[in-house]
Design an enzyme around this catalytic site. Structure first.
Site, short mmCIF file in Angstrom:
data_model
loop_
_atom_site.label_atom_id
_atom_site.label_comp_id
_atom_site.label_asym_id
_atom_site.label_seq_id
_atom_site.Cartn_x
_atom_site.Cartn_y
_atom_site.Cartn_z
N ASN A 101 -7.83 -2.82 13.94
CA ASN A 101 -9.21 -3.20 13.61
C ASN A 101 -9.24 -4.40 12.65
O ASN A 101 -10.26 -4.69 12.04
CB ASN A 101 -9.97 -2.01 13.00
CG ASN A 101 -9.30 -1.48 11.74
OD1 ASN A 101 -8.34 -2.07 11.24
ND2 ASN A 101 -9.80 -0.38 11.21
N GLU A 106 -9.67 -2.00 5.01
CA GLU A 106 -10.38 -1.69 6.25
C GLU A 106 -11.64 -2.54 6.37
O GLU A 106 -12.13 -3.09 5.37
CB GLU A 106 -10.78 -0.20 6.23
CG GLU A 106 -9.59 0.76 6.18
CD GLU A 106 -8.96 1.01 7.56
OE1 GLU A 106 -9.01 0.10 8.43
OE2 GLU A 106 -8.41 2.10 7.77
N ASP A 157 0.81 -1.21 0.00
CA ASP A 157 0.00 0.00 0.00
C ASP A 157 0.85 1.26 0.00
O ASP A 157 2.07 1.22 0.19
CB ASP A 157 -0.97 0.00 1.20
CG ASP A 157 -0.28 -0.39 2.53
OD1 ASP A 157 0.97 -0.40 2.58
OD2 ASP A 157 -1.00 -0.67 3.48
N HIS A 173 -7.30 -4.71 9.92
CA HIS A 173 -6.98 -4.44 8.51
C HIS A 173 -5.64 -5.08 8.13
O HIS A 173 -4.75 -5.24 8.95
CB HIS A 173 -7.04 -2.95 8.17
CG HIS A 173 -5.96 -2.07 8.70
ND1 HIS A 173 -6.18 -1.04 9.58
CD2 HIS A 173 -4.63 -2.03 8.43
CE1 HIS A 173 -5.05 -0.43 9.84
NE2 HIS A 173 -4.08 -1.01 9.17
#
Ligand code: GLP
Length: 251
Positions: free
Chosen positions: A136, A143, A67, A138
């Site tokens: 979370n 996400e 990313d 990811h």
């Protein structure tokens, strides 16, 4: 999933680096999928040390990163290209023209994403994908969502990710709100996956991701479906997972 338990961060880093080394030794022209974040730093520093000792040769390796923040140029010290250059590429003999990070400065998001997917395809896919884990759940910047995204795409970062990553920026207002990230399908197509985690703040999400239901609400949970995943995590990160697992086995 193969679980490798490590004592602490340094032990996790050494074990993860050993797995990556084995990949590079067994297939010198392999394609490594690389990750950023604080977790892989120790792994990269072991690889650098072993390269310097003459034990590793990256001259034929290609790499693809997961990313990149949208809007950050390569020379911005918070861009993931800059992170990779500083923490790995500049310190080993990898040919930097064969290191691919999504182009955060490409304003046409469709083009930025298509280009990254094309590169992965042209390289013949990823041999070993290294992953960290967001709080979370990811992976890359995939996400929590209603469905698993497939290829590289542009994401709006969640508030929790922006807050978690603000520690690297002068202020939270400077954290980009969007990123280009490889999708879940691109990650799942990697031949091997190595996911690393350290510290008590990852304990809850590791238990959820590897023992809970497979759901796009916890993106890393999809890894339960991959045929060759290795999780290297330290005692603190594994505390909830190991407790829950032994409870499940007792019932
Ligand atoms: C970022 C990266 C992820 C990384 C995650 C966890 O959001 N895009 O690839 O896994 O942070 O970071 P850390 O390793 O610092 O906990």
């Amino acid at each position: 999933m193969q679980l490798i338990q490590a004592k602490d961060y340094d032990d996790m880093s050494r074990k993860a680096a050993n797995i990556i080394s084995a990949q590079v030794i067994m297939k010198p022209n392999c394609v490594l999928g690389l990750a950023t974040g604080s977790t892989p730093l120790g792994t990269y520093s072991n690889l650098i040390n072993w390269y310097k000792k003459g034990d590793l040769d990256f001259s034929q390796v290609s790499s693809v990163n997961l990313d990149e923040y949208r809007g950050l140029p390569a020379d911005n010290d918070q861009s993931y290209r800059y992170f990779m250059k500083t923490n790995l590429f500049d310190q080993v003999n990898i040919d930097q023209s064969r290191t691919y990070v999504p182009n955060g400065m490409e304003p046409d998001s469709d083009k930025a994403c298509r280009d990254h997917d094309n590169i992965i395809n042209e390289l013949g896919g990823i041999d070993l994908q290294l992953l960290g884990l967001g709080l979370n759940g990811h992976i890359g910047f995939n996400e929590p969502a209603d469905e698993f995204p497939k290829g590289t795409h542009c994401v709006d970062l969640t508030q929790s990710t922006i807050e978690a990553n603000s520690r690297f920026f002068a202020s939270i207002d400077e954290v980009p709100t969007q990123a280009y990230t490889m999708g879940i399908q691109s990650i799942m197509l990697a031949k091997k996956i190595l996911i690393i985690a350290s510290g008590a703040n990852k304990a809850e999400i590791i238990a959820k991701a590897f023992l809970g239901p497979v759901t796009p609400e916890v993106p890393a949970s999809i890894l339960q479906m991959h045929p060759d995943v290795t999780l290297v995590a330290d005692e603190a990160a594994l505390s909830a997972y190991l407790k829950q697992k032994s409870e499940m086995e007792a019932n």
